[in-house]
Design a protein around this motif. Sequence first.
Motif: not given
Length: 359
Positions: A204-205, A207-208, A211, A221-222, A225, A228-229, A273, A276
């Motif tokens: 998960k980290c 992927e974030l 981005l 996409k951001l 993610r 979902g986070s 997070c 993002a």
Amino acid sequence: MVIPFYMKQRDYGELAGIHERLMKGYRKVVEVNRNGKRMLGTYFRVAFFGLCFGDEDGKEYIYKEPKLTQLSEISQRLKSLYGAKFGHENLSLIQESGKVNRKTLDANLAYVQVTFVQPYFDEKEEKQKITYFERQHNIRNFCFETPFTPGGRARGNIDEQWKRKTICTTSHTFPYIKKRIAVISMRSFELKPIEVAVDEMTVKCQELEQLVTADRVDLKKLQLRLQGSVNCQVNAGPLAYAQAFLDENKQIGLSEVSVNNLRNIFRKFVDLCSRALQINSEMILLNQQQYHDSMVTSFQFMVEELQNIMNETLIIDGDDADTISIATTGNDSVFSFSTHRSMTSQLQVGGTVEDSSVA
């Protein structure tokens, strides 16, 4: 190799043409690295069982399929191919990814097992293969995962969910002149429940981080993610891992190293997070402000829950309605982000910005 030849011949016209082609090639590399739109293939492990396969009986291959081929697509294609050859009534697809017990199979029937796999890299390769292109070339190790529980079920509660990672090594490296390469060796290792949590949260980290550090932000996409986070229930997603393994009352018998690893990953996860959300606040359209505010609220809730579970100081600054500041005692880090959209930004935006009901 040809450049020194033309230099010796003083053929500057040819040299100009070569360098022009090189310039176009490198510009294309820069473009695809920035937008991430290049898809070089998808990989599957295919195993054959049954006397009707002859010499292929018991053999396994890694298939390289075009771009975003789905598991159902290649499964249906192989089913049609071998069904036409042996008779559809004599062919069976094995859906499970685990090791096949041949004693349970009918030797007169044809069985095909198809499993999605991903390129696997050891620690040294992880540091060397950085770009998407590098991670798709000169590869021969592939990994697939099989979830299991000590009780024999595939799925269970988080604190009893194990995972087996199987590494397949092929005889040659991809890309290759053939679309499939034989598997010559396999090895596997098992992850305990807390190690499964570390593995899942690390992904998960990653992927974030990919981005939020991109030169060109893919906003759609951001947002997916982020959703979902941070938009997760108390007993699901990242919070479920924290509740299962970071609560002091539930750490008896757990590896201290694994617990500390998971703590550090959650600190990084909260940081990513927040970054993002900062980017999202600067990039969204006016009709997505309510959607963004709901994610900020969910993020605040997640931070409060993590603070109680991890017994750490996660401070949310409520004095300024436009800013949220978080400080973690575990790594002495402080970060903040604005909850309202900035009218100007230096970031480039990719993807499609849609209405919040769609995003």
